[in-house]
Write a protein that holds these residues in place. Structure first.
Motif, PDB file in Angstrom:
ATOM      1  N   ILE A 248      15.363  -2.183   2.281  1.00  0.00           N
ATOM      2  CA  ILE A 248      15.396  -0.865   1.656  1.00  0.00           C
ATOM      3  C   ILE A 248      14.156  -0.121   2.131  1.00  0.00           C
ATOM      4  CG2 ILE A 248      15.496   0.430  -0.505  1.00  0.00           C
ATOM      5  CD1 ILE A 248      16.511  -2.079  -1.889  1.00  0.00           C
ATOM      6  N   PRO A 249      14.301   1.075   2.708  1.00  0.00           N
ATOM      7  CA  PRO A 249      13.120   1.810   3.183  1.00  0.00           C
ATOM      8  C   PRO A 249      12.126   2.039   2.048  1.00  0.00           C
ATOM      9  CG  PRO A 249      15.154   2.876   3.897  1.00  0.00           C
ATOM     10  CD  PRO A 249      15.552   1.820   2.923  1.00  0.00           C
ATOM     11  N   PRO A 250      10.886   1.560   2.167  1.00  0.00           N
ATOM     12  CA  PRO A 250       9.920   1.703   1.077  1.00  0.00           C
ATOM     13  C   PRO A 250       9.627   3.154   0.716  1.00  0.00           C
ATOM     14  CG  PRO A 250       9.016   0.358   2.884  1.00  0.00           C
ATOM     15  CD  PRO A 250      10.346   0.861   3.324  1.00  0.00           C
ATOM     16  N   ASP A 251       9.797   4.068   1.676  1.00  0.00           N
ATOM     17  CA  ASP A 251       9.431   5.466   1.403  1.00  0.00           C
ATOM     18  C   ASP A 251      10.414   6.164   0.473  1.00  0.00           C
ATOM     19  OD1 ASP A 251      11.255   5.189   3.569  1.00  0.00           O
ATOM     20  OD2 ASP A 251      10.920   7.271   4.123  1.00  0.00           O
ATOM     21  N   ILE A 252      11.571   5.551   0.161  1.00  0.00           N
ATOM     22  CA  ILE A 252      12.514   6.182  -0.763  1.00  0.00           C
ATOM     23  C   ILE A 252      12.373   5.640  -2.185  1.00  0.00           C
ATOM     24  CG2 ILE A 252      14.185   6.526   1.113  1.00  0.00           C
ATOM     25  CD1 ILE A 252      15.932   4.363  -0.383  1.00  0.00           C
ATOM     26  N   LEU A 253      11.423   4.735  -2.400  1.00  0.00           N
ATOM     27  CA  LEU A 253      11.337   4.062  -3.691  1.00  0.00           C
ATOM     28  C   LEU A 253      10.409   4.788  -4.664  1.00  0.00           C
ATOM     29  CD1 LEU A 253      11.054   0.321  -2.571  1.00  0.00           C
ATOM     30  CD2 LEU A 253      13.110   1.637  -3.109  1.00  0.00           C
ATOM     31  N   GLY A 254      10.854   4.912  -5.905  1.00  0.00           N
ATOM     32  CA  GLY A 254      10.021   5.322  -7.030  1.00  0.00           C
ATOM     33  C   GLY A 254      10.198   4.296  -8.135  1.00  0.00           C
TER      34      GLY A 254
ATOM     35  N   CYS B 210      12.529  -7.902 -30.074  1.00  0.00           N
ATOM     36  CA  CYS B 210      12.973  -6.583 -29.604  1.00  0.00           C
ATOM     37  C   CYS B 210      11.982  -5.928 -28.640  1.00  0.00           C
ATOM     38  CB  CYS B 210      13.215  -5.650 -30.785  1.00  0.00           C
ATOM     39  SG  CYS B 210      14.522  -6.209 -31.898  1.00  0.00           S
ATOM     40  N   VAL B 211      10.843  -6.575 -28.410  1.00  0.00           N
ATOM     41  CA  VAL B 211       9.830  -6.029 -27.504  1.00  0.00           C
ATOM     42  C   VAL B 211      10.202  -6.369 -26.061  1.00  0.00           C
ATOM     43  CG1 VAL B 211       7.397  -6.154 -26.825  1.00  0.00           C
ATOM     44  CG2 VAL B 211       8.038  -6.216 -29.255  1.00  0.00           C
ATOM     45  N   THR B 212      10.128  -5.387 -25.172  1.00  0.00           N
ATOM     46  CA  THR B 212      10.435  -5.621 -23.756  1.00  0.00           C
ATOM     47  C   THR B 212       9.433  -4.895 -22.869  1.00  0.00           C
ATOM     48  OG1 THR B 212      12.005  -3.772 -23.789  1.00  0.00           O
ATOM     49  CG2 THR B 212      12.928  -5.994 -24.025  1.00  0.00           C
ATOM     50  N   ILE B 213       9.287  -5.413 -21.655  1.00  0.00           N
ATOM     51  CA  ILE B 213       8.535  -4.751 -20.590  1.00  0.00           C
ATOM     52  C   ILE B 213       9.562  -4.337 -19.543  1.00  0.00           C
ATOM     53  CG2 ILE B 213       6.850  -5.104 -18.745  1.00  0.00           C
ATOM     54  CD1 ILE B 213       5.613  -7.219 -20.829  1.00  0.00           C
ATOM     55  N   LEU B 214       9.583  -3.053 -19.211  1.00  0.00           N
ATOM     56  CA  LEU B 214      10.653  -2.485 -18.392  1.00  0.00           C
ATOM     57  C   LEU B 214      10.090  -1.930 -17.090  1.00  0.00           C
ATOM     58  CD1 LEU B 214      12.320  -0.443 -21.289  1.00  0.00           C
ATOM     59  CD2 LEU B 214      12.915  -2.767 -20.551  1.00  0.00           C
ATOM     60  N   ILE B 215      10.640  -2.398 -15.962  1.00  0.00           N
ATOM     61  CA  ILE B 215      10.255  -1.887 -14.648  1.00  0.00           C
ATOM     62  C   ILE B 215      11.533  -1.570 -13.873  1.00  0.00           C
ATOM     63  CG2 ILE B 215       8.911  -2.281 -12.559  1.00  0.00           C
ATOM     64  CD1 ILE B 215       7.445  -4.532 -14.003  1.00  0.00           C
ATOM     65  N   GLY B 216      11.752  -0.294 -13.587  1.00  0.00           N
ATOM     66  CA  GLY B 216      12.946   0.138 -12.876  1.00  0.00           C
ATOM     67  C   GLY B 216      12.604   0.848 -11.584  1.00  0.00           C
ATOM     68  N   VAL B 217      13.263   0.464 -10.511  1.00  0.00           N
ATOM     69  CA  VAL B 217      13.047   1.074  -9.195  1.00  0.00           C
ATOM     70  C   VAL B 217      14.254   1.956  -8.879  1.00  0.00           C
ATOM     71  CG1 VAL B 217      12.650   0.637  -6.740  1.00  0.00           C
ATOM     72  CG2 VAL B 217      11.758  -0.970  -8.459  1.00  0.00           C
ATOM     73  N   TYR B 218      13.982   3.181  -8.411  1.00  0.00           N
ATOM     74  CA  TYR B 218      15.070   4.108  -8.127  1.00  0.00           C
ATOM     75  C   TYR B 218      14.883   4.743  -6.751  1.00  0.00           C
ATOM     76  CZ  TYR B 218      11.705   7.764  -9.322  1.00  0.00           C
ATOM     77  OH  TYR B 218      10.601   8.576  -9.349  1.00  0.00           O
ATOM     78  N   ASP B 219      15.980   5.317  -6.248  1.00  0.00           N
ATOM     79  CA  ASP B 219      15.985   6.021  -4.974  1.00  0.00           C
ATOM     80  C   ASP B 219      15.504   7.454  -5.224  1.00  0.00           C
ATOM     81  OD1 ASP B 219      16.756   7.564  -2.703  1.00  0.00           O
ATOM     82  OD2 ASP B 219      18.356   6.150  -2.219  1.00  0.00           O
ATOM     83  N   THR B 220      14.380   7.822  -4.624  1.00  0.00           N
ATOM     84  CA  THR B 220      13.804   9.148  -4.874  1.00  0.00           C
ATOM     85  C   THR B 220      14.650  10.271  -4.282  1.00  0.00           C
ATOM     86  OG1 THR B 220      12.406   8.934  -2.902  1.00  0.00           O
ATOM     87  CG2 THR B 220      11.444   8.270  -5.011  1.00  0.00           C
ATOM     88  N   GLN B 221      15.589   9.953  -3.397  1.00  0.00           N
ATOM     89  CA  GLN B 221      16.447  10.975  -2.801  1.00  0.00           C
ATOM     90  C   GLN B 221      17.713  11.208  -3.620  1.00  0.00           C
ATOM     91  OE1 GLN B 221      17.033   9.392   1.148  1.00  0.00           O
ATOM     92  NE2 GLN B 221      14.993   9.997   1.852  1.00  0.00           N
TER      93      GLN B 221
ATOM     94  N   PRO C 237       0.823  -1.220   0.000  1.00  0.00           N
ATOM     95  CA  PRO C 237       0.000   0.000   0.000  1.00  0.00           C
ATOM     96  C   PRO C 237       0.855   1.267   0.000  1.00  0.00           C
ATOM     97  CG  PRO C 237      -0.901  -1.613   1.520  1.00  0.00           C
ATOM     98  CD  PRO C 237       0.417  -2.177   1.049  1.00  0.00           C
ATOM     99  N   GLY C 238       0.514   2.179  -0.907  1.00  0.00           N
ATOM    100  CA  GLY C 238       1.254   3.432  -1.041  1.00  0.00           C
ATOM    101  C   GLY C 238       2.232   3.416  -2.189  1.00  0.00           C
ATOM    102  N   LEU C 239       2.690   2.217  -2.580  1.00  0.00           N
ATOM    103  CA  LEU C 239       3.703   2.134  -3.636  1.00  0.00           C
ATOM    104  C   LEU C 239       3.095   2.401  -5.018  1.00  0.00           C
ATOM    105  CD1 LEU C 239       6.710   1.659  -3.986  1.00  0.00           C
ATOM    106  CD2 LEU C 239       6.247  -0.786  -4.285  1.00  0.00           C
ATOM    107  N   GLY C 240       1.828   2.051  -5.198  1.00  0.00           N
ATOM    108  CA  GLY C 240       1.185   2.265  -6.495  1.00  0.00           C
ATOM    109  C   GLY C 240       1.180   3.715  -6.918  1.00  0.00           C
ATOM    110  N   ASN C 241       1.130   4.642  -5.941  1.00  0.00           N
ATOM    111  CA  ASN C 241       1.131   6.068  -6.259  1.00  0.00           C
ATOM    112  C   ASN C 241       2.505   6.590  -6.658  1.00  0.00           C
ATOM    113  OD1 ASN C 241      -1.609   6.324  -5.606  1.00  0.00           O
ATOM    114  ND2 ASN C 241      -1.147   6.553  -3.425  1.00  0.00           N
ATOM    115  N   LYS C 242       3.526   5.740  -6.526  1.00  0.00           N
ATOM    116  CA  LYS C 242       4.895   6.155  -6.866  1.00  0.00           C
ATOM    117  C   LYS C 242       5.404   5.430  -8.103  1.00  0.00           C
ATOM    118  CE  LYS C 242       7.406   6.286  -3.051  1.00  0.00           C
ATOM    119  NZ  LYS C 242       7.851   5.913  -1.692  1.00  0.00           N
ATOM    120  N   ILE C 243       4.449   4.897  -8.896  1.00  0.00           N
ATOM    121  CA  ILE C 243       4.785   4.234 -10.156  1.00  0.00           C
ATOM    122  C   ILE C 243       4.454   5.189 -11.294  1.00  0.00           C
ATOM    123  CG2 ILE C 243       4.265   2.299 -11.679  1.00  0.00           C
ATOM    124  CD1 ILE C 243       3.700   0.609  -9.230  1.00  0.00           C
ATOM    125  N   TYR C 244       5.461   5.465 -12.120  1.00  0.00           N
ATOM    126  CA  TYR C 244       5.316   6.458 -13.179  1.00  0.00           C
ATOM    127  C   TYR C 244       5.622   5.828 -14.530  1.00  0.00           C
ATOM    128  CZ  TYR C 244       6.081   9.145  -8.925  1.00  0.00           C
ATOM    129  OH  TYR C 244       6.017   9.617  -7.639  1.00  0.00           O
TER     130      TYR C 244
END
Length: 397
Positions: free
Chosen positions: A143-149, A181-192, A70-77
């Motif tokens: 990894i603190p979830p609140d720093i994830l995007g 050549c088709v891919t699905i890409l999901i990358g997680v980064y540190d928002t800080q 919960p809360g992570l869905g709002n940080k998916i762009y």
């Protein structure tokens, strides 16, 4: 926090199933292939369907992650908006509903009452998927979830996906075009800090059963955080600090020829310089995600692109995996402006800040171009050769 990465693997496979279903189920495939016919009356509708496939994948990823974390869905762009306007002028927000029937009803409104297509799509959207990796189950990392995007590219190389070529031959393992050549890409980064932390690349179309015409895919992942670097192409967990990453320092490593994967739309001056550095080992290929994957797989030393038409959602996933392997993705323009010196920090791409003065998708463009690599030593040598083969004007652009 490996549970987040495990869930990303699972939702990437659900996304891959949606991508495959749109090509393999007749009701959906007919909508896709309309895109290929110039005189097709429903071309706008087909284009909407193409976008709908993208949006559905993005929304499935968002809503599955939100339900587990919960809360992570709002940080998916990502690139796609989930609002559609149908032929009646009705605005519809595409969201995964609680039941298959409700999702089918919503999709039918978007698809102008096409019930078979809506039901087929809803069925695959709601199917359970089980994709795990035992290596991740044994990994303990916090990894603190609140720093994830999270950056998502739901279907990268959309043109190849729509065109759907299944018989393209690879050149030394690299496909110049086609469904591979088709891919699905999901990358997680540190928002800080903006640094990539976790990445998943799902390749839905790797091999096809010629009897059933069904496709199998492959999934790649990596995690790089606080000295822990682990990825799907290694057999055991490797813990090391950034300054202790594996290096390739033998004479043969420095002397063996370079290989590079490039875009067909690359500038001629860059193509020519790369060809002089790499000889015959320059491979044009479609899809930013796929070209980065070629470096992850070791099919090429370098993926280089000088233009500003890749975006954070194109590069974040591969960047995280390459970091876990001791490599990375750097800003090409900055690299050329600061002639390579041993020990100098490289200008890694960052994922948390908009481009000043830009608007729309350009807010998140990789403005200086990019270079993806697996080995820092190889990159330094490649850059020195590239600069020698570029004129002064090219190194300053």
């Amino acid at each position: 926090m490996s549970d987040i990465l495990q869930e990303l693997l699972r939702v990437s496979e659900k996304a891959a199933n949606i991508a495959r279903a749109c090509r393999q189920q007749e009701a959906l495939f007919q909508l896709l292939i309309q895109e290929k016919k110039d005189a097709e009356k429903n071309k706008k509708f087909a284009a909407d369907f193409k976008t709908l496939a993208d949006v559905l994948v993005q929304e499935v990823i968002k809503q599955n992650m939100e339900s587990k974390f919960p809360g992570l869905g709002n940080k998916i762009y990502g690139e796609e908006s989930n609002e559609f306007t149908n032929d009646l002028g009705e605005k519809i927000t595409v969201e995964l509903q609680s039941t298959e029937e409700e999702t089918a009803e919503l999709l039918s409104r978007v698809l102008n009452g096409n019930v078979p297509a809506s039901e087929a799509l809803a069925k695959v959207v709601h199917e359970d998927v089980d994709l795990t990796d035992p290596t991740l189950e044994s990994l303990e990392i916090r990894i603190p979830p609140d720093i994830l995007g999270i950056w998502v590219d739901p279907i990268d190389s959309t043109y190849q996906y729509i065109k759907g070529s299944a018989d393209v031959k690879a050149n030394q393992g690299v496909f110049p075009s086609g469904l591979q050549c088709v891919t699905i890409l999901i990358g997680v980064y540190d928002t800080q800090t903006g640094m990539p932390l976790m990445g998943v690349i799902n390749q839905p179309f790797v091999s096809q059963n010629l009897s059933t015409l069904r496709w199998k895919g492959q999934c790649y992942w990596g995690l790089s955080y606080m000295g822990t670097n682990i990825h799907s192409l290694q057999l055991s967990i490797s813990q090391r600090n950034d300054d202790e990453t594996q290096t390739e320092s033998s004479d043969t490593e420095f002397s063996r020829p370079f290989s590079a994967v490039i875009s067909t739309s690359e500038k001629e001056t860059i193509k020519a310089a790369v060809a002089r550095v790499c000889g015959g080992s320059v491979f044009p290929a479609a899809g930013a995600g796929y070209k980065s994957l070629c470096v992850v797989q070791g099919l090429a030393d370098i993926y280089i692109f000088s233009e500003d038409t890749t975006y954070k959602w194109d590069s974040c996933a591969a960047h995280a995996i390459l970091r876990a392997m001791g490599g990375g993705i750097v800003d090409m323009k900055e690299c050329l402006e600061r002639s390579p010196q041993t020990g100098l920090d490289l200008p890694q791409l960052l994922y948390h800040m908009e481009n000043k003065g830009a608007s729309g998708v350009d807010l998140w463009a990789n403005k200086g171009g990019l270079i993806a690599y697996r080995s820092r030593n190889r990159l330094d040598t490649f850059l020195s050769h590239l600069i020698q083969n570029l004129g002064p004007s090219e190194t300053q652009t």
